[in-house]
Design an enzyme around this catalytic site. Structure first.
Site, PDB file in Angstrom:
ATOM      1  N   HIS A 246       0.800  -1.236   0.000  1.00 56.81           N
ATOM      2  CA  HIS A 246       0.000   0.000   0.000  1.00 56.81           C
ATOM      3  C   HIS A 246       0.828   1.280   0.000  1.00 56.81           C
ATOM      4  CE1 HIS A 246       0.632  -0.567   4.360  1.00 56.81           C
ATOM      5  NE2 HIS A 246       0.478   0.734   4.481  1.00 56.81           N
ATOM      6  N   ASP A 247       1.959   1.265   0.708  1.00 62.52           N
ATOM      7  CA  ASP A 247       2.758   2.490   0.832  1.00 62.52           C
ATOM      8  C   ASP A 247       4.011   2.469  -0.029  1.00 62.52           C
ATOM      9  OD1 ASP A 247       1.323   4.179   2.474  1.00 62.52           O
ATOM     10  OD2 ASP A 247       2.145   3.339   4.322  1.00 62.52           O
ATOM     11  N   LYS A 250       5.957   5.525  -1.112  1.00 61.11           N
ATOM     12  CA  LYS A 250       6.792   6.330  -0.210  1.00 61.11           C
ATOM     13  C   LYS A 250       8.273   6.292  -0.612  1.00 61.11           C
ATOM     14  CE  LYS A 250       3.972   6.191   4.016  1.00 61.11           C
ATOM     15  NZ  LYS A 250       3.865   5.582   5.358  1.00 61.11           N
ATOM     16  N   HIS A 275       2.360  10.069  -2.312  1.00 59.41           N
ATOM     17  CA  HIS A 275       2.807   8.665  -2.320  1.00 59.41           C
ATOM     18  C   HIS A 275       1.744   7.748  -2.920  1.00 59.41           C
ATOM     19  CE1 HIS A 275       0.555   8.149   1.528  1.00 59.41           C
ATOM     20  NE2 HIS A 275       0.642   6.849   1.322  1.00 59.41           N
ATOM     21  N   HIS A 301      -5.940   3.923  -0.812  1.00 55.18           N
ATOM     22  CA  HIS A 301      -5.958   3.598   0.622  1.00 55.18           C
ATOM     23  C   HIS A 301      -6.067   4.810   1.531  1.00 55.18           C
ATOM     24  CE1 HIS A 301      -1.562   4.271   0.307  1.00 55.18           C
ATOM     25  NE2 HIS A 301      -1.550   4.388   1.615  1.00 55.18           N
ATOM     26  N   HIS A 302      -6.006   6.033   0.986  1.00 54.51           N
ATOM     27  CA  HIS A 302      -6.256   7.219   1.816  1.00 54.51           C
ATOM     28  C   HIS A 302      -7.547   7.941   1.427  1.00 54.51           C
ATOM     29  CE1 HIS A 302      -2.694   6.999   4.285  1.00 54.51           C
ATOM     30  NE2 HIS A 302      -1.935   6.842   3.208  1.00 54.51           N
ATOM     31  N   ASP A 330      -4.686  -0.092   7.830  1.00 57.98           N
ATOM     32  CA  ASP A 330      -3.492   0.763   7.904  1.00 57.98           C
ATOM     33  C   ASP A 330      -3.601   1.746   9.066  1.00 57.98           C
ATOM     34  OD1 ASP A 330      -1.055   1.966   7.083  1.00 57.98           O
ATOM     35  OD2 ASP A 330      -2.143   3.439   5.875  1.00 57.98           O
TER      36      ASP A 330
HETATM   37  P1  C2E Z   1       1.234   6.079   8.243  1.00 57.40           P
HETATM   38  O1  C2E Z   1       2.137   6.402   9.369  1.00 57.40           O
HETATM   39  O2  C2E Z   1       1.274   4.663   7.715  1.00 57.40           O
HETATM   40  O3  C2E Z   1      -0.232   6.432   8.695  1.00 57.40           O
HETATM   41  C1  C2E Z   1      -1.338   5.976   7.979  1.00 57.40           C
HETATM   42  C2  C2E Z   1      -2.598   6.684   8.397  1.00 57.40           C
HETATM   43  O4  C2E Z   1      -2.897   6.424   9.776  1.00 57.40           O
HETATM   44  C3  C2E Z   1      -2.526   8.208   8.307  1.00 57.40           C
HETATM   45  O5  C2E Z   1      -2.763   8.661   6.993  1.00 57.40           O
HETATM   46  C4  C2E Z   1      -3.686   8.591   9.224  1.00 57.40           C
HETATM   47  O6  C2E Z   1      -4.930   8.403   8.583  1.00 57.40           O
HETATM   48  C5  C2E Z   1      -3.591   7.555  10.331  1.00 57.40           C
HETATM   49  N1  C2E Z   1      -2.827   8.088  11.458  1.00 57.40           N
HETATM   50  C6  C2E Z   1      -1.523   7.928  11.739  1.00 57.40           C
HETATM   51  N2  C2E Z   1      -1.197   8.564  12.874  1.00 57.40           N
HETATM   52  C7  C2E Z   1      -2.322   9.160  13.330  1.00 57.40           C
HETATM   53  C8  C2E Z   1      -2.626   9.963  14.479  1.00 57.40           C
HETATM   54  O7  C2E Z   1      -1.768  10.252  15.319  1.00 57.40           O
HETATM   55  N3  C2E Z   1      -3.927  10.397  14.613  1.00 57.40           N
HETATM   56  C9  C2E Z   1      -4.884  10.064  13.708  1.00 57.40           C
HETATM   57  N4  C2E Z   1      -6.141  10.515  13.899  1.00 57.40           N
HETATM   58  N5  C2E Z   1      -4.623   9.298  12.607  1.00 57.40           N
HETATM   59  C10 C2E Z   1      -3.357   8.860  12.431  1.00 57.40           C
HETATM   60  P2  C2E Z   1      -2.272  10.134   6.582  1.00 57.40           P
HETATM   61  O8  C2E Z   1      -2.623  11.119   7.641  1.00 57.40           O
HETATM   62  O9  C2E Z   1      -2.819  10.397   5.225  1.00 57.40           O
HETATM   63  O10 C2E Z   1      -0.711  10.030   6.512  1.00 57.40           O
HETATM   64  C11 C2E Z   1      -0.081   9.301   5.489  1.00 57.40           C
HETATM   65  C12 C2E Z   1       1.359   9.120   5.832  1.00 57.40           C
HETATM   66  O11 C2E Z   1       1.967  10.396   5.986  1.00 57.40           O
HETATM   67  C13 C2E Z   1       1.602   8.420   7.187  1.00 57.40           C
HETATM   68  O12 C2E Z   1       1.542   7.043   7.002  1.00 57.40           O
HETATM   69  C14 C2E Z   1       2.995   8.919   7.505  1.00 57.40           C
HETATM   70  O13 C2E Z   1       3.981   8.233   6.779  1.00 57.40           O
HETATM   71  C15 C2E Z   1       2.969  10.343   6.992  1.00 57.40           C
HETATM   72  N6  C2E Z   1       2.607  11.297   8.050  1.00 57.40           N
HETATM   73  C16 C2E Z   1       1.395  11.769   8.356  1.00 57.40           C
HETATM   74  N7  C2E Z   1       1.477  12.665   9.350  1.00 57.40           N
HETATM   75  C17 C2E Z   1       2.791  12.750   9.689  1.00 57.40           C
HETATM   76  C18 C2E Z   1       3.534  13.535  10.648  1.00 57.40           C
HETATM   77  O14 C2E Z   1       2.981  14.327  11.407  1.00 57.40           O
HETATM   78  N8  C2E Z   1       4.884  13.344  10.676  1.00 57.40           N
HETATM   79  C19 C2E Z   1       5.522  12.475   9.844  1.00 57.40           C
HETATM   80  N9  C2E Z   1       6.838  12.343   9.938  1.00 57.40           N
HETATM   81  N10 C2E Z   1       4.856  11.733   8.928  1.00 57.40           N
HETATM   82  C20 C2E Z   1       3.512  11.877   8.854  1.00 57.40           C
HETATM   83  C1  SIN Z   2       7.157   1.762   2.962  1.00 52.38           C
HETATM   84  O1  SIN Z   2       8.075   2.203   3.642  1.00 52.38           O
HETATM   85  O2  SIN Z   2       6.935   2.222   1.832  1.00 52.38           O
HETATM   86  C2  SIN Z   2       6.302   0.661   3.453  1.00 52.38           C
HETATM   87  C3  SIN Z   2       6.084   0.782   4.947  1.00 52.38           C
HETATM   88  C4  SIN Z   2       4.730   1.311   5.262  1.00 52.38           C
HETATM   89  O3  SIN Z   2       3.749   0.680   4.962  1.00 52.38           O
HETATM   90  O4  SIN Z   2       4.613   2.400   5.861  1.00 52.38           O
HETATM   91 FE    FE Z   3      -0.244   5.514   2.833  1.00 47.54          FE
HETATM   92 FE    FE Z   4       1.113   2.188   6.132  1.00 49.67          FE
END
Ligand code: C2E
Ligand code: SIN
Ligand code: FE
Ligand code: FE
Ligand code: SIN
Length: 388
Positions: A246-247, A250, A275, A301-302, A330
């Site tokens: 799914h990711d 990235k 991504h 997936h988003h 996810d």
């Molecule tokens: P991910 O870490 O795999 O998170 C996937 C999804 O989980 C996020 O999609 C969001 O819907 C949910 N999620 C994760 N953490 C939280 C949280 O603390 N609170 C809530 N309510 N939901 C959460 P999203 O937001 O579209 O983010 C996609 C990706 O973007 C994340 O994948 C992560 O890699 C990155 N990301 C998002 N926010 C941050 C951030 O504040 N800092 C960093 N370093 N990366 C972020």
């Molecule tokens: C990736 O790093 O692209 C896969 C890991 C994840 O699902 O966040």
């Molecule tokens: Fe994603």
């Molecule tokens: Fe993920």
């Protein structure tokens, strides 16, 4: 056999070969191959070994009688068993000689037979093997792919000459299909490894959990809808891989954003959102089920059930089922785990969020299903705990 009967059989074999070239998932393929070979010959049970590193690895088993006794996990009994490609076992003999071996009573082998019958499966299961045939699976260019072994024809009759003739044709078709499926699996596995190299923090454990949660949620959904078993199994094999990917997009996001140990700015988050589309472009113009499914998942997936997601803002059932499932799996996993940018939430908080977001972020039917399989979800979480 009459000539026209023979033609009918060849026809049905050809139709079968057209069907199976479309199955890319290796487990689903082995499942269909065994089913077909058993259906034709009337075998009660069977297994497939795959040739790997000069050995045969026990890869797949079907056993109707044990299945009907409710021991569904026999498939895993031999999970890590390998046997040498030599004349000491029945399957090994078939592989090393490139010949079929047809045996009328495994507990009464001819004195001059170089192989012996391994009784441990019978001992562990209480099943009694009598007749068996082992057929080498060799491709047209002579590569040994594995061995197909069938067990106990109806009423313990020996396997017939006609069965053997059929298995010769079948073996060629099966070997080609297995060879292709293994290549596909290798390509997808390497894509996952690349993503992991890029972002070792997001370990294989997360990817494995999301893949496994997703197929369990799908299975519960499919049972509720009455999806036939074989269709469900075929779907699950590809879906696990698609969900794991799914990711994968990235890999195109810079380290500064990908690994930022704090909250992203609005601009950074906009970049991060790409991504989905970067990832989907890896599955651009292809037509196989696995490619299509991967593209759906990676792109969708988003998305959110209420239409406020990205990249397209699709709504409700406009979002493919696979993407709706992965969206929930996810987020569940992201919340219950710690990330470079956040600490882990308690199980209670995660459950509350899922309930709250039913009909908003998530498909409400899937949220309901999720709570019916919570014990399975917990078991998966424990099985794939973060190793760091
Ligand atoms: P991910 O870490 O795999 O998170 C996937 C999804 O989980 C996020 O999609 C969001 O819907 C949910 N999620 C994760 N953490 C939280 C949280 O603390 N609170 C809530 N309510 N939901 C959460 P999203 O937001 O579209 O983010 C996609 C990706 O973007 C994340 O994948 C992560 O890699 C990155 N990301 C998002 N926010 C941050 C951030 O504040 N800092 C960093 N370093 N990366 C972020
Ligand atoms: C990736 O790093 O692209 C896969 C890991 C994840 O699902 O966040
Ligand atoms: Fe994603
Ligand atoms: Fe993920
Ligand atoms: C394979 O498994 O052989 C290919 C990838 C998949 O669909 O599982």
């Amino acid at each position: 056999m009459q000539a026209n009967e023979y033609n009918d059989r060849l026809d049905s074999l050809l139709r079968f070969s057209e069907q199976i070239v479309r199955i890319e998932d290796l487990d689903a393929l082995l499942d269909q191959l065994l089913l077909e070979a058993r259906r034709y010959t009337g075998a009660d049970a069977g297994s497939i070994y795959l040739a790997e590193d000069e050995k045969l690895r026990f890869a797949y088993v079907q056993n109707d009688r044990l299945q009907s006794l409710g021991s569904r996990n026999n498939r895993f009994l031999y999970n890590d068993v390998t046997i040498p490609i030599d004349e000491s076992s029945i399957a090994g003999f078939a592989a090393s000689r490139g010949e079929m071996v047809n045996i009328n009573d495994v507990y009464n082998l001819p004195d001059n037979a170089p192989y012996s019958f391994n009784t441990s499966f019978d001992e562990q299961t209480g099943y009694k093997t009598v007749t068996t045939v082992a057929a080498p699976l060799t491709t047209g260019n002579g590569t040994l792919v594995g061995v197909l072994q069938l067990i106990n024809k109806d009423e313990q009759k020996p396997f017939s000459e006609e069965d053997l003739l059929y298995l010769r044709h079948f073996g060629l078709i099966a070997s080609g299909a297995i060879d292709r499926a293994r290549i596909t699996r290798t390509v997808f596995t390497r894509m996952l490894q690349m993503a992991e190299l890029r972002d070792p923090k997001e370990t294989g454990a997360h990817v494995n959990r999301v893949g496994t949660y997703s197929i369990e949620i799908y299975e519960a959904w499919a049972r509720k809808r009455g999806v036939p078993d074989d269709e469900m199994r075929a779907f699950k094999g590809s879906f696990r891989i698609a969900a794991m990917l799914h990711d994968v997009g990235k890999v195109a996001i810079s380290d500064k954003i990908l690994k930022k140990p704090a909250k992203l700015t609005d601009d950074e988050f906009k970049v991060m959102q790409n991504h989905t589309e970067y990832g989907a472009s890896l599955f651009g113009d292809t037509h196989s089920l696995l490619d299509e499914m991967s593209r759906d998942v990676v792109l969708g997936h988003h998305e959110r059930w209420d239409g406020n997601g990205y990249p397209k803002g699709l709504k409700g059932e406009e979002i493919p089922l696979t993407a709706r499932i992965v969206a929930m799996a996810d987020v569940y996993d992201a919340l219950i785990s710690s990330r470079v940018y956040k600490s882990a939430w308690s199980e209670e908080d995660v459950d509350n969020l899922l309930r709250e977001e039913a009909g908003k972020h998530f498909d409400p039917e899937l949220v309901e299903i999720f709570f019916t399989i919570q014990d399975v979800i917990r078991a998966i979480r424990l099985k794939y705990m973060e190793q760091d």
